[in-house]
Design a protein around this motif. Structure first.
Motif, PDB file in Angstrom:
ATOM      1  N   ILE A  90      -3.203   1.158  -7.695  1.00  0.00           N
ATOM      2  CA  ILE A  90      -1.932   0.831  -8.379  1.00  0.00           C
ATOM      3  C   ILE A  90      -1.545  -0.570  -7.940  1.00  0.00           C
ATOM      4  O   ILE A  90      -1.024  -0.780  -6.840  1.00  0.00           O
ATOM      5  N   GLU A 135       2.262   5.662 -10.073  1.00  0.00           N
ATOM      6  CA  GLU A 135       0.962   5.865 -10.717  1.00  0.00           C
ATOM      7  C   GLU A 135       1.108   6.097 -12.215  1.00  0.00           C
ATOM      8  O   GLU A 135       0.208   5.770 -12.993  1.00  0.00           O
ATOM      9  N   THR A 187       4.923  -2.686  -8.827  1.00  0.00           N
ATOM     10  CA  THR A 187       4.589  -2.045  -7.553  1.00  0.00           C
ATOM     11  C   THR A 187       4.529  -3.078  -6.435  1.00  0.00           C
ATOM     12  O   THR A 187       5.044  -2.843  -5.335  1.00  0.00           O
TER      13      THR A 187
END
Length: 567
Positions: free
Chosen positions: A124, A83, A129
């Protein structure tokens, strides 16, 4: 410790140890002494600690993934790092990526899918990611199995990373059809996917599914529990076998779980859930399984710790809470057998606060006379245990006797006399009055002063391990005073290493509760982590500095990620 270290370095080291203790013990659930809002208090406490350490010590925050923290906090750390990736530099992100990948590889899959759901809800969705999530999904041994057992989690993750499932790219094509176009294919080539399809109308296909999925279909088909358990046994995990062990006995089926292969702490929880009659009847089986699990957990450390004495808390507070039933007592029981394996042969003594001598029959009961038991462990007396590991004579009468009230009000039949509890530290019930409170603990005119470096210490242990929630209340504060006098007057050379392991998180103090300032304290959740936690606890003693702590973290990170030998 290096005297040139700045105050900021020392404060940073304390902050790091505080966070590690919280990350090991806290799970966001109620504890024994929590109020109605106990779970919420712990969650708020963890929220603050995670934010504080991530902002001020991001390198340490990421390195915590290489330590023996619990899965709940590991998932929170991964989420926090992903995050706030914009706050890290390129090299930091590279190291964090390796740590995240290594930690995801050892987390239970259901925990990872839950984490991926939190990542999606937090929005996110950057390329890094998605790459981490895709790599983890690609490394799964059987994504079709996951699609059946964790269907909603796989579906969420596939949507978030834009997982491509083009026709003809087996098995991804079938997994994609199963998740997003159910019922479109007449049959599946993947055996589990097809078993799920057939289980809607064919009872025989139920046993081919994972146990948790099969339970729902068994209820839909009205299958008898005994028949279902017998058919589902081959596909159960070892923990599912352990959970259904008693159900099989009720249904008249034979035991199916091999207790010797179970994790030590989970096995201790299973033993404590059994009635006393079953524990007695199955004594050889249960004790053998606990010792086998303990030897496996000890590994190369077995028999290398010399003379070990342990003070183990089985007071009423070890019953835990509704969310963590008997967890503190299970940790103490598991530590009892693990310390027996770590000690030299015949050099272990386990002392329970209740005075109970049979570890297999422990139960949460009574107050917490830690000070008395620590005295027994350091200088054995009439209330001490035998050096064969039995943990002392059976002092509390038959199993089942004793008060059923709250902890502070409990008393021990045949336990320490009121003189021993109320007398000043440094005197014995029958000793001379007016003893110096800072004098040698437990000395009498007939016993030589143990402060002499060459004095007799044949019974003193090489290590004293205390497993307790830190609430010393019979009398309050005695344990801390005993440990202070022992360290300052009787053993200033620190020939006996003392460590306190606490399985309970104190949300108000943002840490585990400590017994004494000079005694290193570490949180513990699983007894299997005890050797590593004892190593971490030495940093809390204040005799090593921040540089040594950071070097230790670097070694753990290198070992965890496979970069170097981690030595």
């Amino acid at each position: 410790m290096n005297t040139s270290e700045s105050l900021a370095d020392l404060v940073a080291a304390e902050d790091v140890l505080l966070f590690v203790n919280a990350a090991i013990t806290a799970t966001g659930q109620r504890e024994f002494r929590s109020g109605v809002s106990g779970a919420m208090d712990q969650q708020v406490s963890l929220d603050f600690l995670h934010t504080y350490v991530r902002v001020n010590y991001r390198r340490v925050y990421a390195a915590s993934l290489a330590l023996d923290i619990n899965d709940h906090n590991a998932a929170r750390i991964v989420l926090g790092l992903l995050e706030s990736a914009g706050e890290a530099g390129a090299e930091e992100r590279r190291v964090e990526g390796r740590l995240i990948a290594a930690r995801l590889a050892v987390l239970p899959p259901q925990r990872v899918y839950r984490l991926f759901g939190a990542v999606r809800r937090a929005g996110i969705n950057n390329r890094r990611t998605r790459a981490i999530m895709r790599d983890w999904l690609a490394a799964r041994p059987d994504l079709g199995h996951d699609a059946v057992k964790y269907r909603s989690g796989v579906k969420t993750a596939a949507r978030h990373v834009h997982l491509r499932c083009p026709p003809g790219a087996e098995p991804l094509a079938e997994v994609g059809a199963f998740l997003f176009r159910p019922g479109k294919l007449p049959r599946y080539a993947h055996p589990l996917l097809d078993a799920w399809r057939r289980a809607h109308y064919e009872q025989g296909a139920v046993a081919e599914l994972p146990f948790t999925v099969a339970e729902g279909f068994a209820a839909r088909h009205g299958m008898k529990r005994a028949v279902f358990l017998e058919r589902a046994a081959p596909r159960m995990t070892r923990l599912e076998r352990l959970r259904t062990q008693e159900q099989r006995a009720v249904e008249g089926l034979g035991p199916d779980a091999d207790l010797a292969v179970m994790p030590l702490t989970r096995l201790a929880l299973y033993v404590l859930a059994l009635p006393f009659e079953q524990r007695v009847a199955r004594r050889a089986e249960l004790t053998g399984a606990l010792r086998t699990a303990a030897r496996r957990a000890a590994g190369g450390h077995a028999g290398s710790w010399g003379r070990v004495h342990a003070v183990l808390d089985d007071s009423f507070s070890s019953s835990g809470s509704g969310q963590k039933r008997r967890r503190p007592l299970a940790v103490a029981l598991a530590c009892h057998y693990l310390l027996e394996a770590l000690a030299a042969p015949g050099a272990y003594r386990g002392l329970w606060t209740s005075g109970r001598g049979d570890a297999l029959l422990v139960r949460p009961w009574g107050p917490t006379p830690l000070g008395i038991r620590i005295l027994d462990a350091l200088e054995p007396g009439p209330g001490g245990g035998e050096p064969d590991g039995s943990g002392g004579g059976e002092q509390d009468g038959p199993v089942g006797a004793g008060p059923g009230g709250t902890e502070p009000g409990g008393t021990e039949p045949d336990g320490p006399s009121s003189a021993a509890l109320d007398g000043p530290v440094g005197s014995e019930p029958d000793g001379p009055g007016g003893a110096d409170p800072d004098g040698p603990v437990g000395t009498t005119p007939d016993r030589p002063d143990s402060t002499d470096p060459d004095g007799p210490r044949s019974t003193a242990p090489d290590r004293l391990v205390i497993v307790s929630d830190g609430w010393d209340n019979a009398p309050a504060g005695l344990a801390g005073e005993v440990l202070r006098v022992w360290r300052q007057r009787l053993d200033p050379g620190r020939r006996t290493a003392v460590v306190h392991l606490n399985p309970v998180y104190d949300a108000g103090g943002f840490d585990v509760r400590r017994l004494a300032a000079g005694v290193p304290t570490a949180g513990i959740r699983d007894a299997e982590d005890l050797p590593a936690l004892v190593e971490i606890a030495r940093f809390a003693e204040g005799r090593t500095g921040a540089a040594e702590l950071y070097a230790y973290l670097d070694r753990r990170v290198a070992r965890f990620t496979g970069e170097g030998d981690g030595s």
